[in-house]
Design an enzyme around this catalytic site. Structure first.
Site, PDB file in Angstrom:
ATOM      1  CB  SER A  17      -0.908   0.013   1.233  1.00 39.19           C
ATOM      2  OG  SER A  17      -0.148   0.257   2.404  1.00 39.19           O
ATOM      3  CE  LYS A  87      -3.061   0.904  12.973  1.00 35.37           C
ATOM      4  NZ  LYS A  87      -3.711  -0.150  12.195  1.00 35.37           N
ATOM      5  CG  ASP A  88      -1.356  -3.408  11.166  1.00 34.20           C
ATOM      6  OD1 ASP A  88      -2.411  -3.269  11.801  1.00 34.20           O
ATOM      7  OD2 ASP A  88      -1.055  -2.736  10.171  1.00 34.20           O
ATOM      8  CB  SER A 136     -11.321  -0.407  14.920  1.00 35.74           C
ATOM      9  OG  SER A 136     -11.114  -0.517  16.305  1.00 35.74           O
ATOM     10  NE  ARG A 138      -8.517   0.431  19.114  1.00 37.21           N
ATOM     11  CZ  ARG A 138      -8.571   1.675  18.664  1.00 37.21           C
ATOM     12  NH1 ARG A 138      -8.981   2.660  19.461  1.00 37.21           N
ATOM     13  NH2 ARG A 138      -8.228   1.973  17.423  1.00 37.21           N
ATOM     14  NE  ARG A 139     -10.003   3.569  15.111  1.00 35.80           N
ATOM     15  CZ  ARG A 139      -9.371   3.309  13.991  1.00 35.80           C
ATOM     16  NH1 ARG A 139     -10.043   2.780  12.961  1.00 35.80           N
ATOM     17  NH2 ARG A 139      -8.090   3.560  13.853  1.00 35.80           N
ATOM     18  NE  ARG A 156     -10.717  -4.896   6.092  1.00 38.62           N
ATOM     19  CZ  ARG A 156     -10.403  -6.131   5.726  1.00 38.62           C
ATOM     20  NH1 ARG A 156     -11.302  -7.098   5.800  1.00 38.62           N
ATOM     21  NH2 ARG A 156      -9.186  -6.415   5.278  1.00 38.62           N
ATOM     22  N   GLY A 157     -10.314  -1.646   3.503  1.00 39.08           N
ATOM     23  CA  GLY A 157      -9.456  -1.106   2.448  1.00 39.08           C
ATOM     24  C   GLY A 157      -8.329  -0.282   3.036  1.00 39.08           C
ATOM     25  NE  ARG A 162      -9.178   2.047   5.972  1.00 38.89           N
ATOM     26  CZ  ARG A 162      -8.456   1.863   7.069  1.00 38.89           C
ATOM     27  NH1 ARG A 162      -9.019   2.011   8.261  1.00 38.89           N
ATOM     28  NH2 ARG A 162      -7.177   1.559   6.983  1.00 38.89           N
ATOM     29  CB  CYS A 251      -6.224  -6.269  14.906  1.00 40.13           C
ATOM     30  SG  CYS A 251      -6.722  -7.459  13.665  1.00 40.13           S
TER      31      CYS A 251
END
Length: 345
Positions: A17, A87-88, A136, A138-139, A156-157, A162, A251
């Site tokens: 990406s 984070k990934d 997410s 989490r969010r 997604r993306g 996005r 995640c």
């Protein structure tokens, strides 16, 4: 007559990406600046996480979805270093792999980005029923507690995709929520409408930091990575990852954190660590949050504080929340299989 050995070239690899390439170049440039006599190259590849952009992250496998193919290439010797959004990265790495370097963290906060031309400046200003995009849980879990009249929809993306989905005139999204660090690195900081920091939203573990993964037996690569490591970022992120590791979250689990590490003046590698952690049920009705503050002298001490925080969370309700989430996830996986949908686990 003896001849000198050919200098080694180090190849840095990451996802393909635009953001991943920018991040890899940031690491390459940092290494090259300190080691001008060493040659550094880059390589980019598509991973399983990039290929499957239709399913919610909740139904996909763990974070290894973004790292597995890269690690195979590295272990086979095709590349030497992997550059990740920290984070990934799974909290437990494959045998023979290790995180050897961590660069100074960008602001780890999540940010609200509204549709281009829209007048809203905050979540509070969005009309009831507005669709907010985020991949997410989490969010979503945290924000449902304070914004029950908003509708949260998976998106997604990569960031480019996005943002295009957000700004599409016929698209459903009034706004999306993204990690600010990625927006800044892409040069899109001007599109950030508002930051969503604590207490509104605790960010993901290690969000905003770049990590470099190497083969565990590669001493040369380790020395190079250590030379550009920002120790306060590394200690803070390792504390957060230790917390997540004990909670057995990934995640797709709503674990939020916020960490400050204040360096002690005149004391190298010594600081005051303050870490906040939370676990929230999927609908936001249950929320457990605690914090710990302590002086730390080593990265191992920082990790111990993170693990201790996880134990406090478990003992005060997090275990029941995580068990319910895992049960719900298994039900969704079985439903997807019954409908002949592809599920990667």
């Amino acid at each position: 007559m003896a001849t000198s050995a050919t200098p080694r070239k180090f190849t840095l690899a990451s996802r393909s990406s635009q953001l991943a390439q920018i991040q890899t170049n940031i690491v390459r440039d940092a290494l090259a600046a300190l080691h001008p006599d060493v040659e550094f190259d880059t390589s980019f590849m598509t991973t399983g996480g990039d290929q499957n952009q239709s399913q919610a992250l909740y139904l996909l496998g763990g974070k290894a979805l973004w790292t597995k193919e890269l690690e195979v290439a590295m272990l086979e010797g095709s590349v030497d270093m992997l550059v990740h959004s920290f984070k990934d990265v799974p909290t437990v790495l494959p045998e023979g792999c290790e995180i050897a370097g961590v660069l100074q963290r960008e602001d780890p906060v999540d940010s609200l980005v509204v549709k281009k031309g829209a007048p809203w400046k905050s979540l509070e200003e969005l009309p009831d029923g507005s669709v907010v995009g985020t991949s997410s849980v989490r969010r979503v879990a945290q924000l449902k507690r304070n914004f029950p009249k908003l509708v949260f929809k998976d998106v997604r993306g990569n960031l480019n995709t996005r943002m295009a989905k957000l700004d599409a005139p016929d698209g459903p999204y009034a706004a999306i929520i993204l990690a600010k660090a990625g927006m800044v690195r892409l040069g899109w900081g001007d599109r950030v409408t508002a930051d969503l920091g604590p207490p509104t939203l605790l960010h993901a573990v290690s969000q905003g930091a770049l990590a470099i993964e190497i083969r565990s037996n590669d001493e040369e690569a380790r020395a190079l990575c250590r030379s550009i490591t920002h120790w306060p970022t590394e200690w803070a992120c390792r504390a957060e990852r230790a917390c997540l590791r004990v909670l057995e979250g990934g995640c797709s689990v709503p674990v939020g954190v916020h960490t400050d590490l204040v360096e002690e003046e005149g004391e190298p590698h010594k600081g005051r660590l303050h870490i906040v952690g939370s676990v929230t049920s999927l609908e936001g009705e249950k929320h457990v949050e605690h914090s710990i503050e302590a002086e730390v002298h080593t990265v191992e001490e920082a990790e111990a504080i993170g693990a201790k925080l996880a134990q406090v969370l478990i003992e005060t309700g997090a275990r029941a929340i995580l068990d319910d989430i895992n049960t719900d996830r298994e039900k969704k996986i079985q439903q997807a299989k019954a409908n002949n949908e592809k599920v990667d686990v």
